[in-house]
Design an enzyme around this catalytic site. Structure first.
Site, mmCIF file in Angstrom:
data_model
loop_
_atom_site.group_PDB
_atom_site.id
_atom_site.type_symbol
_atom_site.label_atom_id
_atom_site.label_comp_id
_atom_site.label_asym_id
_atom_site.label_seq_id
_atom_site.Cartn_x
_atom_site.Cartn_y
_atom_site.Cartn_z
ATOM 1 N N ASP A 121 12.283 0.448 6.457
ATOM 2 C CA ASP A 121 11.316 2.077 6.432
ATOM 3 C C ASP A 121 9.712 1.292 7.269
ATOM 4 O O ASP A 121 9.479 -0.301 7.220
ATOM 5 C CB ASP A 121 10.847 2.317 5.285
ATOM 6 C CG ASP A 121 9.823 3.451 5.500
ATOM 7 O OD1 ASP A 121 10.325 4.170 5.713
ATOM 8 O OD2 ASP A 121 8.779 3.969 4.678
ATOM 9 N N HIS A 128 -0.983 9.092 10.043
ATOM 10 C CA HIS A 128 -1.025 8.671 8.716
ATOM 11 C C HIS A 128 -1.662 7.670 8.494
ATOM 12 O O HIS A 128 -2.385 7.306 7.128
ATOM 13 C CB HIS A 128 0.630 8.817 8.605
ATOM 14 C CG HIS A 128 0.904 7.676 6.936
ATOM 15 N ND1 HIS A 128 0.716 8.834 6.034
ATOM 16 C CD2 HIS A 128 0.945 6.966 7.031
ATOM 17 C CE1 HIS A 128 1.238 8.308 4.949
ATOM 18 N NE2 HIS A 128 2.123 6.456 5.909
ATOM 19 N N ARG A 137 -10.323 1.243 3.094
ATOM 20 C CA ARG A 137 -11.152 0.428 4.187
ATOM 21 C C ARG A 137 -12.269 1.464 4.594
ATOM 22 O O ARG A 137 -11.903 1.885 6.286
ATOM 23 C CB ARG A 137 -10.258 -0.267 4.662
ATOM 24 C CG ARG A 137 -9.189 -1.223 4.789
ATOM 25 C CD ARG A 137 -8.623 -1.785 5.675
ATOM 26 N NE ARG A 137 -7.488 -1.347 6.527
ATOM 27 C CZ ARG A 137 -6.517 -0.712 6.712
ATOM 28 N NH1 ARG A 137 -6.252 -0.663 5.539
ATOM 29 N NH2 ARG A 137 -6.282 0.020 7.293
ATOM 30 N N GLU A 194 7.037 10.846 0.426
ATOM 31 C CA GLU A 194 7.100 10.977 2.341
ATOM 32 C C GLU A 194 7.725 11.141 2.385
ATOM 33 O O GLU A 194 8.883 11.060 2.620
ATOM 34 C CB GLU A 194 6.827 9.139 2.531
ATOM 35 C CG GLU A 194 5.434 8.216 1.824
ATOM 36 C CD GLU A 194 5.869 7.189 1.789
ATOM 37 O OE1 GLU A 194 4.185 6.480 1.993
ATOM 38 O OE2 GLU A 194 6.322 5.829 2.517
ATOM 39 N N GLU A 196 10.082 11.769 5.855
ATOM 40 C CA GLU A 196 10.447 10.995 6.680
ATOM 41 C C GLU A 196 11.634 11.755 7.688
ATOM 42 O O GLU A 196 12.067 12.180 7.306
ATOM 43 C CB GLU A 196 10.371 9.784 6.595
ATOM 44 C CG GLU A 196 9.112 8.839 5.788
ATOM 45 C CD GLU A 196 9.497 7.727 5.428
ATOM 46 O OE1 GLU A 196 10.466 7.270 6.352
ATOM 47 O OE2 GLU A 196 9.277 7.299 4.431
ATOM 48 N N ASP A 228 11.133 8.999 1.366
ATOM 49 C CA ASP A 228 10.759 7.491 0.926
ATOM 50 C C ASP A 228 9.862 8.173 -0.558
ATOM 51 O O ASP A 228 8.927 7.949 -0.430
ATOM 52 C CB ASP A 228 10.211 6.817 1.648
ATOM 53 C CG ASP A 228 10.346 5.348 1.315
ATOM 54 O OD1 ASP A 228 11.396 4.831 0.256
ATOM 55 O OD2 ASP A 228 9.554 4.709 1.232
ATOM 56 N N ARG A 232 2.593 4.776 -5.787
ATOM 57 C CA ARG A 232 0.609 4.502 -5.376
ATOM 58 C C ARG A 232 0.147 3.522 -5.680
ATOM 59 O O ARG A 232 -0.168 2.508 -5.791
ATOM 60 C CB ARG A 232 0.063 6.026 -4.245
ATOM 61 C CG ARG A 232 0.773 6.253 -4.076
ATOM 62 C CD ARG A 232 1.308 5.975 -2.993
ATOM 63 N NE ARG A 232 1.119 6.865 -1.680
ATOM 64 C CZ ARG A 232 2.339 6.727 -0.830
ATOM 65 N NH1 ARG A 232 2.438 5.628 -0.103
ATOM 66 N NH2 ARG A 232 2.747 8.074 0.686
ATOM 67 N N GLN A 235 2.404 0.860 -5.910
ATOM 68 C CA GLN A 235 2.776 0.089 -4.651
ATOM 69 C C GLN A 235 1.056 -1.048 -4.770
ATOM 70 O O GLN A 235 0.307 -1.955 -4.514
ATOM 71 C CB GLN A 235 2.673 0.983 -4.021
ATOM 72 C CG GLN A 235 2.559 0.456 -2.210
ATOM 73 C CD GLN A 235 3.159 1.594 -0.907
ATOM 74 O OE1 GLN A 235 3.080 2.460 -1.828
ATOM 75 N NE2 GLN A 235 2.824 0.974 -0.257
ATOM 76 N N LYS A 248 8.661 1.395 -4.699
ATOM 77 C CA LYS A 248 8.884 2.081 -2.694
ATOM 78 C C LYS A 248 10.938 2.037 -3.467
ATOM 79 O O LYS A 248 11.153 2.854 -3.418
ATOM 80 C CB LYS A 248 9.438 1.374 -1.893
ATOM 81 C CG LYS A 248 7.870 2.042 -1.252
ATOM 82 C CD LYS A 248 7.380 3.257 -0.567
ATOM 83 C CE LYS A 248 6.538 2.482 -0.007
ATOM 84 N NZ LYS A 248 6.125 4.179 0.806
ATOM 85 N N THR A 252 15.253 6.118 -2.798
ATOM 86 C CA THR A 252 15.283 6.995 -1.523
ATOM 87 C C THR A 252 15.930 8.129 -0.964
ATOM 88 O O THR A 252 17.166 8.367 -1.465
ATOM 89 C CB THR A 252 14.908 6.474 -0.430
ATOM 90 O OG1 THR A 252 14.281 4.763 -0.562
ATOM 91 C CG2 THR A 252 14.381 6.739 0.926
ATOM 92 N N THR A 342 5.780 8.101 7.353
ATOM 93 C CA THR A 342 5.390 9.061 7.135
ATOM 94 C C THR A 342 5.241 10.054 8.102
ATOM 95 O O THR A 342 4.193 9.581 8.939
ATOM 96 C CB THR A 342 4.293 9.009 6.180
ATOM 97 O OG1 THR A 342 4.901 8.405 4.894
ATOM 98 C CG2 THR A 342 3.403 10.493 6.113
ATOM 99 N N GLU A 356 -2.521 11.515 1.288
ATOM 100 C CA GLU A 356 -3.415 12.179 2.976
ATOM 101 C C GLU A 356 -3.648 13.491 2.106
ATOM 102 O O GLU A 356 -5.124 13.581 1.978
ATOM 103 C CB GLU A 356 -2.610 11.721 3.329
ATOM 104 C CG GLU A 356 -1.899 10.781 4.118
ATOM 105 C CD GLU A 356 -1.458 11.076 5.491
ATOM 106 O OE1 GLU A 356 -1.538 11.298 6.126
ATOM 107 O OE2 GLU A 356 0.327 10.852 5.210
#
Length: 407
Positions: A121, A128, A137, A194, A196, A228, A232, A235, A248, A252, A342, A356
């Site tokens: 992946d 994204h 951050r 996600e 994809e 996917d 979170r 993760q 993850k 999938t 994503t 998001e």
């Protein structure tokens, strides 16, 4: 008035003869016998039976329980088989042989269309990656220093790739929020999607060699939508220093239909302008065939519109991802699957994940049946898409649906 032939697909149908995606199906009277099928409008053609009925030399590739033999046969075989299939469903003289071999979509069960060899992946959407960087951050640069120089990816678990329609069991694992004194264990409370696109490798490559950008169409058989699923909270606690793992690997979801690359010639587009110089093996400035695909994706949650991510804006192309994945000499195998990462656009309603859309749970999403941050048990997510086809047609991509169930 004679009954209309199922081969007379309505004008504007995104699954007309210009498309012809491949899948694997079973019927109620033979539930153990998997067959290779081709979608034509609202029907599935038994491709192997059609090849035998018409005395085709491609019967050995089409009378199989999976796509792997056809995918391994290479690009020339892909082209010739597609030409034959197009003739079988469009030439009136073939109708007496073909029509009895068509099954209504609602009467068959679809299965994973190929045996997945490896699953990789990527992380190719600048929108994204920027959004996640700003979430995690907020006082630093949103993109990591390497992001504009190489397609970032991770190696996932091939054994948990499942076909559309398979329920997704809410995973459990360790979680630790920044304010928690110690980690706890339990079901994920930040289960996400996600949005994809997955690319399926047909022709393998030898270990110790690399695949150049121009060889993308020689190795990749087709593409399909992919979800996917991501926990979170699991993760976030496990991610440093080696990246995604249990957050993850639980599931999938991929479409039951693989759209051959040849059906998407009209959807090829140039990727966004590069803002950093690329090393030669990734530099696609002089490639004759554009590396991007204009895919219009729609995401719904419990039947309600959630977002519409545009795939044409992906910074890294599938060809660049393939080149990077093999530049160290890693070999390709038939059935290798790799995801785009994503898909997200610049607008809020184009974001391809709930992290998001809800800004990591701080901005609940307003839906007609209430607010949502992450997925709840019973939620059903569906991805659909179309791409521009020849002569103003639309090429439909098979949907991906999954429902969350309690663990």
């Amino acid at each position: 008035m004679p009954e209309q032939s199922p081969l007379e697909v309505a004008e504007g149908d995104p699954f007309g003869p210009h498309n012809l995606p491949y899948g694997v199906f079973t019927t109620a009277d033979e539930p153990e016998r998997r067959r290779l099928g081709v979608r034509v409008g609202g029907h599935v053609l038994d491709a192997g039976a059609a090849a035998h009925a018409l005395g085709s030399p491609y019967a050995a590739l089409l009378d199989r329980p999976s796509l792997n033999p056809l995918m391994a046969a290479g690009r020339t075989a892909w082209r010739d088989v597609r030409r034959a299939l197009t003739a079988w469903v469009t030439v009136p003289a073939h109708r007496p042989d073909i029509e009895p071999l068509l099954h209504p979509l609602g009467s068959v069960t679809m299965h994973l269309p190929y045996e997945v060899a490896d699953w990789v992946d990527f992380y190719a959407s600048e929108n994204h990656a920027t959004n996640l960087g700003r979430i995690f951050r907020p006082d630093g640069e949103p993109l990591t220093p390497n992001w504009k120089h190489l397609p970032i990816g991770y190696h996932g678990r091939a054994g948990t790739v499942v076909v559309s329609g398979t329920d997704v069991v809410r995973p459990s694992g360790q979680r630790k929020a920044p304010a928690d004194a110690a980690p706890s264990f339990g079901p994920s409370v930040k289960l996400d999607i996600e949005t994809e696109v997955g690319f399926v490798v047909g022709t393998p490559s030898a270990m110790g060699t690399s695949v150049e950008l121009a060889a993308f169409d020689d190795h990749v058989f087709g593409l399909s939508l992919l979800n996917d699923w991501s926990a979170r909270d699991i993760q976030g606690w496990e991610n440093v220093p080696l990246g995604p793992f249990l957050g993850k690997s639980f599931a999938t979801s991929v479409s039951a239909w693989v759209t051959p690359l040849a059906a998407l010639d009209a959807a090829r587009v140039s990727p966004p302008p590069r803002t950093h110089p690329l090393l030669p093996y990734l530099d696609d400035a002089d490639e004759e065939v554009p590396g991007g695909f204009d895919l219009r994706i729609t995401v719904t949650l419990n039947g309600r519109l959630l977002s519409e991510p545009p795939f044409a804006g992906m910074y890294w192309t599938a060809a660049q991802q393939l080149a990077h994945m093999t530049v160290n000499g890693a070999s390709l195998r038939t059935g290798d699957l790799y995801g785009s990462g994503t898909v997200s656009g610049p607008e809020r309603d184009q974001r391809g994940s709930l992290i998001e859309l809800s800004w990591n749970g701080t901005e609940p999403i307003e839906l007609s049946d209430g607010k949502r941050t992450f997925l709840e048990d019973g939620d059903e997510v569906t991805l659909t898409a179309w791409a521009p086809g020849p002569d103003g047609t639309r090429v439909g991509l098979g949907e991906v649906t999954g429902r969350v169930v309690a663990g």
